[in-house]
Motif scaffolding. Structure first.
Motif, PDB file in Angstrom:
ATOM      1  N   GLY A  48       0.824  -1.208   0.000  1.00  0.00           N
ATOM      2  CA  GLY A  48       0.000   0.000   0.000  1.00  0.00           C
ATOM      3  C   GLY A  48       0.855   1.253   0.000  1.00  0.00           C
ATOM      4  N   ALA A  49       1.951   1.221   0.743  1.00  0.00           N
ATOM      5  CA  ALA A  49       2.867   2.364   0.776  1.00  0.00           C
ATOM      6  C   ALA A  49       3.522   2.555  -0.590  1.00  0.00           C
ATOM      7  CB  ALA A  49       3.928   2.163   1.855  1.00  0.00           C
ATOM      8  N   ALA A  50       3.840   1.451  -1.251  1.00  0.00           N
ATOM      9  CA  ALA A  50       4.430   1.536  -2.592  1.00  0.00           C
ATOM     10  C   ALA A  50       3.452   2.201  -3.555  1.00  0.00           C
ATOM     11  CB  ALA A  50       4.811   0.147  -3.089  1.00  0.00           C
ATOM     12  N   LEU A  51       2.199   1.803  -3.477  1.00  0.00           N
ATOM     13  CA  LEU A  51       1.181   2.392  -4.345  1.00  0.00           C
ATOM     14  C   LEU A  51       0.997   3.877  -4.040  1.00  0.00           C
ATOM     15  CD1 LEU A  51      -0.983   2.160  -6.500  1.00  0.00           C
ATOM     16  CD2 LEU A  51      -2.565   1.389  -4.712  1.00  0.00           C
ATOM     17  N   ARG A  52       0.934   4.228  -2.764  1.00  0.00           N
ATOM     18  CA  ARG A  52       0.778   5.640  -2.395  1.00  0.00           C
ATOM     19  C   ARG A  52       1.967   6.467  -2.882  1.00  0.00           C
ATOM     20  NH1 ARG A  52      -1.419   2.935   1.916  1.00  0.00           N
ATOM     21  NH2 ARG A  52       0.482   3.024   3.173  1.00  0.00           N
ATOM     22  N   ALA A  53       3.170   5.920  -2.763  1.00  0.00           N
ATOM     23  CA  ALA A  53       4.362   6.633  -3.241  1.00  0.00           C
ATOM     24  C   ALA A  53       4.299   6.819  -4.753  1.00  0.00           C
ATOM     25  CB  ALA A  53       5.626   5.874  -2.853  1.00  0.00           C
ATOM     26  N   ALA A  54       3.928   5.766  -5.477  1.00  0.00           N
ATOM     27  CA  ALA A  54       3.845   5.860  -6.939  1.00  0.00           C
ATOM     28  C   ALA A  54       2.818   6.900  -7.366  1.00  0.00           C
ATOM     29  CB  ALA A  54       3.503   4.496  -7.533  1.00  0.00           C
ATOM     30  N   LEU A  55       1.675   6.918  -6.705  1.00  0.00           N
ATOM     31  CA  LEU A  55       0.636   7.895  -7.048  1.00  0.00           C
ATOM     32  C   LEU A  55       1.088   9.320  -6.739  1.00  0.00           C
ATOM     33  CD1 LEU A  55      -2.524   5.954  -5.835  1.00  0.00           C
ATOM     34  CD2 LEU A  55      -1.794   6.366  -8.205  1.00  0.00           C
ATOM     35  N   GLU A  56       1.758   9.496  -5.602  1.00  0.00           N
ATOM     36  CA  GLU A  56       2.254  10.834  -5.257  1.00  0.00           C
ATOM     37  C   GLU A  56       3.307  11.295  -6.260  1.00  0.00           C
ATOM     38  OE1 GLU A  56       4.664  13.116  -1.727  1.00  0.00           O
ATOM     39  OE2 GLU A  56       3.352  11.463  -1.145  1.00  0.00           O
ATOM     40  N   ILE A  57       4.190  10.392  -6.646  1.00  0.00           N
ATOM     41  CA  ILE A  57       5.226  10.734  -7.626  1.00  0.00           C
ATOM     42  C   ILE A  57       4.582  11.149  -8.948  1.00  0.00           C
ATOM     43  CG2 ILE A  57       7.041   9.709  -9.068  1.00  0.00           C
ATOM     44  CD1 ILE A  57       7.855   8.131  -6.447  1.00  0.00           C
ATOM     45  N   PHE A  61       4.934  14.918 -10.808  1.00  0.00           N
ATOM     46  CA  PHE A  61       5.469  15.128 -12.149  1.00  0.00           C
ATOM     47  C   PHE A  61       4.406  15.499 -13.179  1.00  0.00           C
ATOM     48  CE2 PHE A  61       9.008  13.112 -10.091  1.00  0.00           C
ATOM     49  CZ  PHE A  61      10.084  13.807 -10.613  1.00  0.00           C
ATOM     50  N   GLU A  62       3.134  15.365 -12.846  1.00  0.00           N
ATOM     51  CA  GLU A  62       2.071  15.805 -13.752  1.00  0.00           C
ATOM     52  C   GLU A  62       1.748  17.280 -13.580  1.00  0.00           C
ATOM     53  OE1 GLU A  62      -1.226  13.197 -13.069  1.00  0.00           O
ATOM     54  OE2 GLU A  62      -0.376  11.620 -14.321  1.00  0.00           O
ATOM     55  N   ASP A  63       2.214  17.894 -12.511  1.00  0.00           N
ATOM     56  CA  ASP A  63       1.945  19.308 -12.246  1.00  0.00           C
ATOM     57  C   ASP A  63       2.726  20.163 -13.245  1.00  0.00           C
ATOM     58  OD1 ASP A  63       1.665  21.889 -11.323  1.00  0.00           O
ATOM     59  OD2 ASP A  63       2.321  21.449  -9.279  1.00  0.00           O
ATOM     60  N   PRO A  64       2.037  20.853 -14.165  1.00  0.00           N
ATOM     61  CA  PRO A  64       2.743  21.629 -15.191  1.00  0.00           C
ATOM     62  C   PRO A  64       3.530  22.808 -14.620  1.00  0.00           C
ATOM     63  CG  PRO A  64       0.391  22.063 -15.287  1.00  0.00           C
ATOM     64  CD  PRO A  64       0.600  20.965 -14.270  1.00  0.00           C
ATOM     65  N   THR A  72       8.508  12.220 -18.110  1.00  0.00           N
ATOM     66  CA  THR A  72       7.511  11.157 -18.099  1.00  0.00           C
ATOM     67  C   THR A  72       7.872  10.165 -17.004  1.00  0.00           C
ATOM     68  OG1 THR A  72       7.150  11.397 -20.461  1.00  0.00           O
ATOM     69  CG2 THR A  72       6.452   9.327 -19.466  1.00  0.00           C
ATOM     70  N   ILE A  73       6.897   9.836 -16.185  1.00  0.00           N
ATOM     71  CA  ILE A  73       7.108   8.885 -15.099  1.00  0.00           C
ATOM     72  C   ILE A  73       6.318   7.622 -15.398  1.00  0.00           C
ATOM     73  CG2 ILE A  73       6.720   8.448 -12.634  1.00  0.00           C
ATOM     74  CD1 ILE A  73       8.917  10.485 -13.181  1.00  0.00           C
ATOM     75  N   LYS A  74       6.995   6.499 -15.308  1.00  0.00           N
ATOM     76  CA  LYS A  74       6.343   5.198 -15.443  1.00  0.00           C
ATOM     77  C   LYS A  74       6.610   4.435 -14.159  1.00  0.00           C
ATOM     78  CE  LYS A  74       7.265   5.165 -20.361  1.00  0.00           C
ATOM     79  NZ  LYS A  74       8.011   4.523 -21.432  1.00  0.00           N
ATOM     80  N   ALA A  75       5.601   3.758 -13.657  1.00  0.00           N
ATOM     81  CA  ALA A  75       5.762   3.017 -12.405  1.00  0.00           C
ATOM     82  C   ALA A  75       5.174   1.626 -12.562  1.00  0.00           C
ATOM     83  CB  ALA A  75       5.071   3.749 -11.261  1.00  0.00           C
TER      84      ALA A  75
END
Length: 78
Positions: A48-57, A61-64, A72-75
């Motif tokens: 769950g922490a891995a998923l939360r970290a990936a979503l936060e990342i 990086f989506e913030d213009p 581009t971020i791929k997880a």
């Protein structure tokens, strides 16, 4: 990106990207296992922490307004 802005500035952006990744991964209880080029492999005890970290990342990086040259971020979670 390297062609567009040059080697040194692009390398600086990649280093900034690593800093953002490292701080987010650390904050979620993970650790960086290794880097390969501009990629990072991290490990977490809690999926769950891995998923939360990936979503936060991805949000970071989506913030213009965050980066002049978007990356581009791929997880993947395994």
């Amino acid at each position: 990106m390297y062609r567009e802005i040059g080697d040194a500035p692009a390398f600086g952006l990649v280093m900034d990207h690593f800093g953002l990744l490292r701080s987010t991964i650390d904050r979620h209880g993970g650790g960086i296992v290794k880097t390969i080029g501009d990629a990072v492999m991290a490990a977490f005890r809690d999926p769950g922490a891995a998923l939360r970290a990936a979503l936060e990342i991805q949000e970071i990086f989506e913030d213009p307004n965050r980066l002049e040259h978007p990356l581009t971020i791929k997880a993947g979670l395994h």
